[in-house]
Design a protein around this motif. Structure first.
Motif, PDB file in Angstrom:
ATOM      1  N   SER A  41      51.161  48.695  53.163  1.00 26.27           N
ATOM      2  CA  SER A  41      51.599  47.400  53.741  1.00 26.27           C
ATOM      3  C   SER A  41      50.835  46.703  54.937  1.00 26.27           C
ATOM      4  CB  SER A  41      53.074  47.257  54.290  1.00 26.27           C
ATOM      5  OG  SER A  41      53.918  47.708  53.037  1.00 26.27           O
ATOM      6  N   ALA A  42      50.249  47.522  55.779  1.00 27.18           N
ATOM      7  CA  ALA A  42      49.667  47.165  56.895  1.00 27.18           C
ATOM      8  C   ALA A  42      48.007  46.841  56.415  1.00 27.18           C
ATOM      9  CB  ALA A  42      49.328  48.278  57.770  1.00 27.18           C
ATOM     10  N   ALA A  43      47.596  47.741  55.474  1.00 22.95           N
ATOM     11  CA  ALA A  43      46.136  47.518  54.615  1.00 22.95           C
ATOM     12  C   ALA A  43      46.416  46.175  54.081  1.00 22.95           C
ATOM     13  CB  ALA A  43      45.855  48.527  53.799  1.00 22.95           C
ATOM     14  N   TYR A  44      47.472  45.776  53.481  1.00 18.83           N
ATOM     15  CA  TYR A  44      47.392  44.612  52.545  1.00 18.83           C
ATOM     16  C   TYR A  44      47.314  43.527  53.404  1.00 18.83           C
ATOM     17  CZ  TYR A  44      47.564  46.174  47.697  1.00 18.83           C
ATOM     18  OH  TYR A  44      47.280  46.763  46.463  1.00 18.83           O
ATOM     19  N   ARG A  45      47.981  43.597  54.639  1.00 15.65           N
ATOM     20  CA  ARG A  45      48.024  42.642  55.731  1.00 15.65           C
ATOM     21  C   ARG A  45      46.568  42.219  56.012  1.00 15.65           C
ATOM     22  NH1 ARG A  45      52.859  44.875  57.562  1.00 15.65           N
ATOM     23  NH2 ARG A  45      51.934  46.283  59.062  1.00 15.65           N
ATOM     24  N   VAL A  46      45.597  43.231  56.162  1.00 12.77           N
ATOM     25  CA  VAL A  46      44.294  43.083  56.550  1.00 12.77           C
ATOM     26  C   VAL A  46      43.419  42.186  55.625  1.00 12.77           C
ATOM     27  CG1 VAL A  46      42.058  44.093  57.269  1.00 12.77           C
ATOM     28  CG2 VAL A  46      44.211  45.020  57.969  1.00 12.77           C
ATOM     29  N   VAL A  47      43.734  42.768  54.257  1.00 12.92           N
ATOM     30  CA  VAL A  47      42.858  42.072  53.154  1.00 12.92           C
ATOM     31  C   VAL A  47      43.479  40.880  52.679  1.00 12.92           C
ATOM     32  CG1 VAL A  47      42.244  44.313  52.067  1.00 12.92           C
ATOM     33  CG2 VAL A  47      44.094  43.172  51.172  1.00 12.92           C
ATOM     34  N   SER A  48      44.485  40.358  53.368  1.00 13.26           N
ATOM     35  CA  SER A  48      45.172  38.801  53.164  1.00 13.26           C
ATOM     36  C   SER A  48      44.314  37.954  53.981  1.00 13.26           C
ATOM     37  CB  SER A  48      46.638  38.967  53.690  1.00 13.26           C
ATOM     38  OG  SER A  48      46.867  39.133  54.868  1.00 13.26           O
ATOM     39  N   GLU A  49      43.940  38.435  55.038  1.00  9.73           N
ATOM     40  CA  GLU A  49      42.896  37.739  55.727  1.00  9.73           C
ATOM     41  C   GLU A  49      41.651  37.248  55.173  1.00  9.73           C
ATOM     42  OE1 GLU A  49      42.110  39.575  59.914  1.00  9.73           O
ATOM     43  OE2 GLU A  49      44.461  40.440  59.942  1.00  9.73           O
ATOM     44  N   CYS A  50      41.339  38.135  54.194  1.00  7.75           N
ATOM     45  CA  CYS A  50      40.197  37.566  53.453  1.00  7.75           C
ATOM     46  C   CYS A  50      40.414  36.967  51.769  1.00  7.75           C
ATOM     47  CB  CYS A  50      39.427  38.891  52.750  1.00  7.75           C
ATOM     48  SG  CYS A  50      38.889  39.977  54.340  1.00  7.75           S
ATOM     49  N   GLY A  51      41.811  36.665  51.782  1.00  9.31           N
ATOM     50  CA  GLY A  51      42.440  35.877  50.575  1.00  9.31           C
ATOM     51  C   GLY A  51      42.997  36.650  49.645  1.00  9.31           C
ATOM     52  N   TYR A  52      43.109  38.206  49.888  1.00 11.72           N
ATOM     53  CA  TYR A  52      43.567  38.763  48.662  1.00 11.72           C
ATOM     54  C   TYR A  52      44.991  39.011  48.772  1.00 11.72           C
ATOM     55  CZ  TYR A  52      38.811  39.910  48.262  1.00 11.72           C
ATOM     56  OH  TYR A  52      37.523  39.787  47.756  1.00 11.72           O
ATOM     57  N   VAL A  53      45.769  38.308  47.956  1.00 13.58           N
ATOM     58  CA  VAL A  53      47.241  38.901  47.639  1.00 13.58           C
ATOM     59  C   VAL A  53      47.617  39.738  46.528  1.00 13.58           C
ATOM     60  CG1 VAL A  53      49.512  37.555  47.620  1.00 13.58           C
ATOM     61  CG2 VAL A  53      47.435  36.762  48.889  1.00 13.58           C
ATOM     62  N   PRO A  54      48.640  40.497  46.641  1.00  9.75           N
ATOM     63  CA  PRO A  54      48.693  41.186  45.387  1.00  9.75           C
ATOM     64  C   PRO A  54      50.035  40.529  44.594  1.00  9.75           C
ATOM     65  CG  PRO A  54      49.932  42.166  47.305  1.00  9.75           C
ATOM     66  CD  PRO A  54      48.889  41.151  47.977  1.00  9.75           C
ATOM     67  N   PRO A  55      50.042  40.743  43.311  1.00  8.82           N
ATOM     68  CA  PRO A  55      51.113  39.942  42.479  1.00  8.82           C
ATOM     69  C   PRO A  55      52.401  40.075  43.071  1.00  8.82           C
ATOM     70  CG  PRO A  55      49.655  41.547  41.209  1.00  8.82           C
ATOM     71  CD  PRO A  55      49.532  42.049  42.677  1.00  8.82           C
ATOM     72  N   GLN A  56      53.240  38.971  43.257  1.00  8.68           N
ATOM     73  CA  GLN A  56      54.438  38.747  43.547  1.00  8.68           C
ATOM     74  C   GLN A  56      55.302  39.781  43.126  1.00  8.68           C
ATOM     75  OE1 GLN A  56      56.250  34.896  43.244  1.00  8.68           O
ATOM     76  NE2 GLN A  56      57.954  35.217  44.696  1.00  8.68           N
ATOM     77  N   GLY A  57      56.150  40.647  44.026  1.00  7.16           N
ATOM     78  CA  GLY A  57      56.729  41.483  43.738  1.00  7.16           C
ATOM     79  C   GLY A  57      56.513  42.925  43.292  1.00  7.16           C
ATOM     80  N   ALA A  58      54.869  43.114  43.247  1.00  4.45           N
ATOM     81  CA  ALA A  58      54.377  44.285  43.112  1.00  4.45           C
ATOM     82  C   ALA A  58      54.434  45.503  43.931  1.00  4.45           C
ATOM     83  CB  ALA A  58      52.862  44.131  43.078  1.00  4.45           C
ATOM     84  N   VAL A  59      54.838  46.709  43.251  1.00  2.00           N
ATOM     85  CA  VAL A  59      54.948  47.797  44.122  1.00  2.00           C
ATOM     86  C   VAL A  59      53.651  48.212  44.531  1.00  2.00           C
ATOM     87  CG1 VAL A  59      55.642  50.298  43.989  1.00  2.00           C
ATOM     88  CG2 VAL A  59      56.877  48.510  42.543  1.00  2.00           C
ATOM     89  N   LEU A  60      53.501  48.414  45.848  1.00  2.00           N
ATOM     90  CA  LEU A  60      52.186  48.747  46.310  1.00  2.00           C
ATOM     91  C   LEU A  60      52.013  50.216  46.713  1.00  2.00           C
ATOM     92  CD1 LEU A  60      52.249  46.051  49.454  1.00  2.00           C
ATOM     93  CD2 LEU A  60      51.290  45.798  46.966  1.00  2.00           C
ATOM     94  N   ASP A  61      53.270  51.072  46.816  1.00  2.00           N
ATOM     95  CA  ASP A  61      52.727  52.535  47.245  1.00  2.00           C
ATOM     96  C   ASP A  61      52.977  53.094  45.775  1.00  2.00           C
ATOM     97  OD1 ASP A  61      52.600  52.924  49.838  1.00  2.00           O
ATOM     98  OD2 ASP A  61      54.521  51.669  49.697  1.00  2.00           O
ATOM     99  N   GLY A  62      52.494  54.621  45.679  1.00  2.00           N
ATOM    100  CA  GLY A  62      52.570  55.456  44.795  1.00  2.00           C
ATOM    101  C   GLY A  62      51.621  55.189  43.534  1.00  2.00           C
ATOM    102  N   THR A  63      52.015  55.556  42.314  1.00  2.50           N
ATOM    103  CA  THR A  63      51.239  55.428  41.074  1.00  2.50           C
ATOM    104  C   THR A  63      51.172  54.180  40.916  1.00  2.50           C
ATOM    105  OG1 THR A  63      51.734  57.790  40.420  1.00  2.50           O
ATOM    106  CG2 THR A  63      50.613  56.194  38.719  1.00  2.50           C
ATOM    107  N   GLN A  64      52.263  53.199  40.972  1.00  3.78           N
ATOM    108  CA  GLN A  64      52.208  52.015  40.491  1.00  3.78           C
ATOM    109  C   GLN A  64      51.359  51.007  41.389  1.00  3.78           C
ATOM    110  OE1 GLN A  64      53.655  50.520  37.706  1.00  3.78           O
ATOM    111  NE2 GLN A  64      52.652  48.232  38.525  1.00  3.78           N
TER     112      GLN A  64
END
Length: 336
Positions: A41-64
């Motif tokens: 989650s913290a990693a995605y907060r960093v890349v959000s500063e570059c304009g990257y947003v995962p799909p809404q409701g997407a599972v970020l951890d594990g195999t998914q």
């Protein structure tokens, strides 16, 4: 210093827009914070500063999490090309980069047919041709819908897969077709700078082939198929280097340091991470003078390249974190 012709110096709107967008690129500071992020989650907060947003409701951890990452980056690549196509004064300029996605999708369809699996899950959006169009053309026996270069390469690659099931040779054929398509798009774009870059990419591809084949028992045979003749270093010279094991043809080129490191690493049984890093440096050096331009096609071309590189780094870092890699392993994977 870069010299622009009249046509490619016109990119006023694109140049102004890109200079603003460059502020959101992945800087060294952001990369350090990405690597050190305590969780996904913290990693995605960093890349959000570059304009990257995962799909809404997407599972970020594990195999998914791998699928969520791939989905985010595929969408980002598609949006990048769409934006730059809108800003560009030549569709062929962005088609130059889209050709890499077409190459990927053609390989996926051909290899999936051999294994009897459906290709859809591994295909990417954002190519010159829609992924579904590539699939329908190849599976429907109408490869000519993709153009002569792709059609001929697909036929040759399919024959290789059917007769000797050699995925590597298949890749060589499609990759060389890709370089040919890129060179054609560069010429049609009217950008002399992009045509120069197309030749650089062709040379770089041959350098990769040469280093990987040096010392291989079937090097000479593979090199005949693997090498292209689209760069500034004659194919015949590279072929002689592979056959003799003497890389003299690279000695006075921008690839000299990379080749030297690649051969050292192979001899020592090390990974080729340093070799890849030096190739990336040569790529970056090609664009070194773009920062001095106030306007022009090279500014847009360089922006696309930077975003593509950034997306590759983000994929490697977050994938490594998902697999539980530590900081040292992450840095090894990205060649830091």
């Amino acid at each position: 210093m870069i010299t622009l012709d009249t046509k490619e110096s016109l990119y006023l709107r694109a140049s102004g827009r890109v200079r603003g967008l460059e502020n959101s690129l992945l800087t060294q500071d952001k990369l350090t914070r990405l690597i050190d992020a305590e969780d996904i989650s913290a990693a995605y907060r960093v890349v959000s500063e570059c304009g990257y947003v995962p799909p809404q409701g997407a599972v970020l951890d594990g195999t998914q999490g791998i699928y969520s990452l791939s989905s985010m980056l595929s969408r980002a690549a598609e949006e990048l090309y769409d934006l730059c196509e809108d800003l560009s004064e030549s569709r062929e300029l962005t088609d130059f980069f889209r050709a890499r996605i077409d190459a990927h999708n053609i390989k996926v369809v051909l290899k999936s047919a051999l294994s009897g699996r459906s290709p859809e899950a591994n295909m990417l959006p954002g190519g010159v041709f829609p992924a579904s169009g590539v699939k329908d053309a190849l599976e429907g026996g109408k490869p000519e819908l993709l153009g002569k270069t792709w059609a001929e390469a697909a036929a040759q690659a399919r024959e290789i897969l059917l007769t000797v099931a050699d995925g590597q040779r298949c890749d060589f054929v499609i990759d060389n077709a890709m370089l040919s398509v890129m060179a054609s798009n560069a010429e049609k774009s009217g950008s002399a700078f992009l045509s120069d870059y197309a030749r650089f990419c062709a040379d770089k591809a041959n350098v990769k082939v040469a280093v990987r084949l040096f010392g291989a028992s079937n090097a000479a045979e593979l090199a005949e198929t693997a090498l292209n003749d689209l760069g500034t270093i004659p194919k015949a010279d590279v072929l002689r280097a592979v056959k003799s094991g003497e890389p003299d043809c690279f000695a006075k080129t921008v690839f000299a340091a990379a080749v030297s490191e690649g051969l050292r690493a192979k001899s020592a049984g090390d990974t080729l991470t340093g070799f890849e890093k030096l190739l990336d440096k040569a790529d970056g050096d090609f664009f070194a003078d773009v920062k001095y331009l106030g306007m022009g096609a090279p500014i847009l071309i360089n922006y696309i390249r930077k975003r593509e590189t950034e997306q590759t780094v983000i994929r490697k870092v977050i994938s490594a974190k998902l697999s539980g890699a530590d900081r040292a392993e992450i840095e090894r994977r990205i060649g830091a």
